[in-house]
Write a protein that holds these residues in place. Structure first.
Motif, PDB file in Angstrom:
ATOM      1  N   CYS A 139      82.694  13.333  82.067  1.00 41.11           N
ATOM      2  CA  CYS A 139      82.969  12.604  80.348  1.00 41.11           C
ATOM      3  C   CYS A 139      83.875  10.647  81.050  1.00 41.11           C
ATOM      4  O   CYS A 139      83.753  10.701  80.086  1.00 41.11           O
ATOM      5  N   CYS A 140      82.994  10.093  82.089  1.00 45.58           N
ATOM      6  CA  CYS A 140      83.062   8.714  81.487  1.00 45.58           C
ATOM      7  C   CYS A 140      82.055   7.804  81.934  1.00 45.58           C
ATOM      8  O   CYS A 140      81.625   7.085  81.972  1.00 45.58           O
ATOM      9  N   SER A 141      80.716   8.651  81.435  1.00 47.39           N
ATOM     10  CA  SER A 141      79.224   8.144  82.269  1.00 47.39           C
ATOM     11  C   SER A 141      79.176   7.000  80.430  1.00 47.39           C
ATOM     12  O   SER A 141      79.469   7.744  79.000  1.00 47.39           O
ATOM     13  N   ILE A 142      78.044   6.208  80.679  1.00 48.50           N
ATOM     14  CA  ILE A 142      78.751   4.653  79.882  1.00 48.50           C
ATOM     15  C   ILE A 142      77.318   5.352  78.639  1.00 48.50           C
ATOM     16  O   ILE A 142      77.590   5.487  77.382  1.00 48.50           O
ATOM     17  N   GLU A 143      76.666   6.356  78.443  1.00 49.38           N
ATOM     18  CA  GLU A 143      76.014   7.058  77.829  1.00 49.38           C
ATOM     19  C   GLU A 143      77.144   8.242  76.736  1.00 49.38           C
ATOM     20  O   GLU A 143      76.808   7.881  75.906  1.00 49.38           O
ATOM     21  N   ASP A 144      77.867   8.859  77.067  1.00 45.15           N
ATOM     22  CA  ASP A 144      78.845   9.475  76.723  1.00 45.15           C
ATOM     23  C   ASP A 144      79.484   8.464  76.079  1.00 45.15           C
ATOM     24  O   ASP A 144      79.879   8.929  74.240  1.00 45.15           O
ATOM     25  N   THR A 145      80.424   7.040  76.934  1.00 48.62           N
ATOM     26  CA  THR A 145      81.011   6.592  75.785  1.00 48.62           C
ATOM     27  C   THR A 145      80.466   6.095  74.264  1.00 48.62           C
ATOM     28  O   THR A 145      80.885   5.516  73.050  1.00 48.62           O
ATOM     29  N   LYS A 146      78.900   5.333  74.100  1.00 51.64           N
ATOM     30  CA  LYS A 146      78.161   5.129  73.520  1.00 51.64           C
ATOM     31  C   LYS A 146      78.044   6.062  72.100  1.00 51.64           C
ATOM     32  O   LYS A 146      78.378   6.179  71.195  1.00 51.64           O
ATOM     33  N   ASP A 147      77.853   7.867  72.775  1.00 45.98           N
ATOM     34  CA  ASP A 147      77.441   8.820  71.798  1.00 45.98           C
ATOM     35  C   ASP A 147      78.957   8.774  70.902  1.00 45.98           C
ATOM     36  O   ASP A 147      78.907   9.137  70.505  1.00 45.98           O
ATOM     37  N   ALA A 148      79.995   8.859  71.754  1.00 45.28           N
ATOM     38  CA  ALA A 148      80.906   9.218  71.458  1.00 45.28           C
ATOM     39  C   ALA A 148      81.867   7.919  70.127  1.00 45.28           C
ATOM     40  O   ALA A 148      82.009   7.785  69.116  1.00 45.28           O
ATOM     41  N   ARG A 149      81.575   6.517  70.283  1.00 40.80           N
ATOM     42  CA  ARG A 149      81.818   5.273  69.540  1.00 40.80           C
ATOM     43  C   ARG A 149      80.219   5.375  68.055  1.00 40.80           C
ATOM     44  O   ARG A 149      80.833   5.418  67.447  1.00 40.80           O
ATOM     45  N   THR A 189      91.796  27.309  96.103  1.00 42.23           N
ATOM     46  CA  THR A 189      90.194  26.471  95.106  1.00 42.23           C
ATOM     47  C   THR A 189      90.893  26.765  93.747  1.00 42.23           C
ATOM     48  O   THR A 189      91.427  27.498  93.281  1.00 42.23           O
ATOM     49  N   PRO A 190      91.093  25.433  93.436  1.00 48.70           N
ATOM     50  CA  PRO A 190      92.178  24.912  92.343  1.00 48.70           C
ATOM     51  C   PRO A 190      91.278  25.146  91.459  1.00 48.70           C
ATOM     52  O   PRO A 190      89.565  25.103  91.827  1.00 48.70           O
ATOM     53  N   ASN A 191      92.043  24.602  89.608  1.00 42.69           N
ATOM     54  CA  ASN A 191      91.350  24.614  88.163  1.00 42.69           C
ATOM     55  C   ASN A 191      91.835  22.829  88.437  1.00 42.69           C
ATOM     56  O   ASN A 191      93.235  23.430  87.528  1.00 42.69           O
ATOM     57  N   PRO A 192      91.432  22.259  88.426  1.00 48.59           N
ATOM     58  CA  PRO A 192      91.776  20.275  87.970  1.00 48.59           C
ATOM     59  C   PRO A 192      91.708  20.467  86.383  1.00 48.59           C
ATOM     60  O   PRO A 192      92.606  19.706  86.318  1.00 48.59           O
ATOM     61  N   CYS A 193      90.930  21.249  85.786  1.00 49.98           N
ATOM     62  CA  CYS A 193      91.286  21.207  84.566  1.00 49.98           C
ATOM     63  C   CYS A 193      92.585  21.595  83.613  1.00 49.98           C
ATOM     64  O   CYS A 193      92.738  21.061  82.659  1.00 49.98           O
ATOM     65  N   ILE A 194      93.537  22.398  84.379  1.00 51.44           N
ATOM     66  CA  ILE A 194      94.248  22.777  83.894  1.00 51.44           C
ATOM     67  C   ILE A 194      95.355  21.749  84.187  1.00 51.44           C
ATOM     68  O   ILE A 194      96.103  21.410  82.928  1.00 51.44           O
ATOM     69  N   ARG A 195      95.538  20.796  84.872  1.00 43.50           N
ATOM     70  CA  ARG A 195      96.281  19.574  85.513  1.00 43.50           C
ATOM     71  C   ARG A 195      95.148  19.270  84.871  1.00 43.50           C
ATOM     72  O   ARG A 195      96.483  17.540  83.719  1.00 43.50           O
ATOM     73  N   CYS A 196      94.707  18.070  84.638  1.00 43.66           N
ATOM     74  CA  CYS A 196      93.862  17.569  83.275  1.00 43.66           C
ATOM     75  C   CYS A 196      94.593  17.458  82.347  1.00 43.66           C
ATOM     76  O   CYS A 196      95.325  16.130  81.157  1.00 43.66           O
ATOM     77  N   ASN A 197      94.385  18.944  81.466  1.00 44.71           N
ATOM     78  CA  ASN A 197      95.141  19.140  80.724  1.00 44.71           C
ATOM     79  C   ASN A 197      96.521  19.080  80.418  1.00 44.71           C
ATOM     80  O   ASN A 197      96.465  18.585  78.886  1.00 44.71           O
ATOM     81  N   LYS A 198      97.578  19.598  80.948  1.00 46.51           N
ATOM     82  CA  LYS A 198      99.041  19.320  80.678  1.00 46.51           C
ATOM     83  C   LYS A 198      99.127  17.596  81.320  1.00 46.51           C
ATOM     84  O   LYS A 198     100.285  17.426  80.316  1.00 46.51           O
ATOM     85  N   TYR A 199      98.760  17.274  82.161  1.00 47.36           N
ATOM     86  CA  TYR A 199      98.931  15.709  82.643  1.00 47.36           C
ATOM     87  C   TYR A 199      98.579  14.534  81.598  1.00 47.36           C
ATOM     88  O   TYR A 199      99.442  13.769  81.479  1.00 47.36           O
ATOM     89  N   LEU A 200      97.686  14.825  81.549  1.00 40.15           N
ATOM     90  CA  LEU A 200      96.446  13.719  80.735  1.00 40.15           C
ATOM     91  C   LEU A 200      96.232  13.544  79.824  1.00 40.15           C
ATOM     92  O   LEU A 200      96.614  12.717  78.757  1.00 40.15           O
ATOM     93  N   LYS A 201      95.170  14.827  78.850  1.00 41.64           N
ATOM     94  CA  LYS A 201      95.309  15.309  77.182  1.00 41.64           C
ATOM     95  C   LYS A 201      95.992  15.182  77.000  1.00 41.64           C
ATOM     96  O   LYS A 201      96.301  14.797  75.582  1.00 41.64           O
ATOM     97  N   SER A 205      77.697  20.534  79.757  1.00 36.70           N
ATOM     98  CA  SER A 205      78.151  20.517  81.538  1.00 36.70           C
ATOM     99  C   SER A 205      78.878  21.380  82.209  1.00 36.70           C
ATOM    100  O   SER A 205      79.647  22.009  81.110  1.00 36.70           O
ATOM    101  N   GLN A 206      78.374  22.478  83.037  1.00 42.74           N
ATOM    102  CA  GLN A 206      79.149  23.557  84.224  1.00 42.74           C
ATOM    103  C   GLN A 206      80.217  22.888  84.857  1.00 42.74           C
ATOM    104  O   GLN A 206      80.612  24.286  85.511  1.00 42.74           O
ATOM    105  N   ASP A 207      79.943  22.077  85.033  1.00 36.20           N
ATOM    106  CA  ASP A 207      80.708  21.187  86.264  1.00 36.20           C
ATOM    107  C   ASP A 207      81.626  20.627  85.705  1.00 36.20           C
ATOM    108  O   ASP A 207      81.916  20.716  85.275  1.00 36.20           O
ATOM    109  N   ILE A 208      82.927  20.489  87.048  1.00 34.77           N
ATOM    110  CA  ILE A 208      84.302  19.871  87.190  1.00 34.77           C
ATOM    111  C   ILE A 208      83.931  18.083  86.590  1.00 34.77           C
ATOM    112  O   ILE A 208      82.718  17.842  87.210  1.00 34.77           O
TER     113      ILE A 208
END
Length: 374
Positions: free
Chosen positions: A64-74, A110-122, A209-212
């Motif tokens: 989610c932080c690659s140069i390619e991804d930011t170029k595509d978003a831009r 076995t945590p699910n970090p996507c849930i915390r990312c949604n709550k606290y970051l996004k 991507s299917q991974d964290i």
């Protein structure tokens, strides 16, 4: 260009305003931006920079932080004619997501970090940024829906149940939902790709991507060892009676229900049924030992805030791909709740979230704290 209908129920009751679009560089957030702009909202696109390589020991940038991804978003924002920014949240992500992720594994969870990312970051840090910019709403490419009913805002499953992401959004508050738009909630994935093709987006055929994001190779234990700069001690595999069956490679390498990679010679299939962190033991048993009816969840969250005073019936799911099952829920002291399923469920795992539903409506949920007997 074909006139695609924007079918989000929530939009019918909201006045036009400005929106900050969270853009990962993928097809979903690209189409979300296009659909919101098409409805007349004033849009600003952004990508959240969440971590640096040295934070998680990566040689290459994560998904989610690659140069390619930011170029595509831009590129998508340029095609839509909207502004685009990159915002840095590395410190918040480390404190609110990565550190709890590592600590959870060290506790045998076995945590699910996507849930915390949604709550606290996004939907918290990014929404605060939206307010600074004068935006009214956060927009993401999640497959879920929001509806307003009698003055309350409810989170609902997506129409495309194969893509539904309501499970990872259960921890949002009603106030967060009030300022959020999920334009993909009424669409299927093929429809979304079709819209992207019509717009000529570079992301239209981009794979998912299917991974964290900060563990792009799927090696969670390796990431934790690099992050902590330490090795975790080996210990014993034992059966239910405490008989030693062999040596394990460190308790962070295992999760409930795991069968592969144990390296234990046996005359039958054995599964991880319990992690004894205090004694550094991994308990192995038969598949039927994984089935439990009762569990306790902590950090219990009720989306509308008006928690029921008495026990109630609902359906519940214990992991992202689990099909929800009928259960009875009882509130406990200390922000906890007991969930008792009508039938035993396989491999309920501490650290995962148990999410509660009433049909398509997400009621709330919590983190699995402990799992009871059959």
């Amino acid at each position: 260009m074909e006139d695609f209908e924007f079918r989000s129920v929530q939009d019918k009751k909201l006045e036009k305003g400005s929106a900050l679009i969270a853009m990962s560089g993928g097809v979903d957030s690209s189409v979300a931006a296009a659909l919101i702009q098409k409805k007349g909202y004033n849009c600003v696109g952004c990508t959240m920079r969440l971590y640096e390589n040295d934070m998680v020991g990566l040689d290459l940038l994560g998904t989610c932080c690659s140069i390619e991804d930011t170029k595509d978003a831009r590129a998508v924002c340029d095609r839509l004619g909207i502004d685009y920014n990159i915002y840095h949240y590395e410190a918040e992500f480390k404190n609110k997501v990565i550190e709890p992720f590592v600590c959870s594994y060290e506790r045998g969870e076995t945590p699910n970090p996507c849930i915390r990312c949604n709550k606290y970051l996004k939907f918290d840090s990014l929404y605060k940024r939206a307010l600074e910019l004068g935006c009214d709403y956060i927009v993401t490419g999640h497959y879920a829906r929001i509806e307003e009913r009698d003055g309350h805002f409810y989170l609902l499953k997506a129409k495309d149940l194969n893509k539904d992401q309501s499970y990872v959004l259960y921890d949002l508050s009603e106030e967060q939902l009030r300022h959020t738009l999920f334009p993909l909630g009424e669409f299927t994935k093929p429809e979304v790709r079709g819209i992207a093709e019509e717009y000529g987006f570079v992301t239209s055929h981009k794979s998912e991507s299917q991974d964290i994001c900060f563990v792009p190779d799927g090696d969670y234990a390796g990431m934790i060892k690099r992050y902590r700069e330490k090795e975790y001690p080996k210990g014993d595999f034992v059966d239910k009676e405490g008989n030693v069956l062999g040596k394990h490679d460190g308790i962070i390498n295992y999760t409930i229900g795991q069968r592969r990679g144990l390296g234990i010679p046996a005359d039958r299939r054995l599964y991880v049924t319990k992690l004894d962190v205090e004694n550094n033991k991994v308990i192995l048993a038969d598949n039927e030992d994984l089935f439990k009816r009762e569990l306790v969840i902590r950090e219990f969250h009720w989306i509308t805030g008006d928690m029921p005073a008495e026990d109630f019936r609902c359906s519940a799911k214990i992991r992202y791909k689990h099909k929800e099952q009928p259960a009875t829920v009882s509130l406990l002291d200390g922000g906890k709740a007991r969930v008792v399923f009508d039938e035993p469920q396989r491999a309920a795992t501490a650290g995962q979230s148990c999410v509660l539903y009433d049909g398509d409506i997400v009621l709330g949920g919590g983190i699995i704290d402990s799992v009871g007997d059959n």
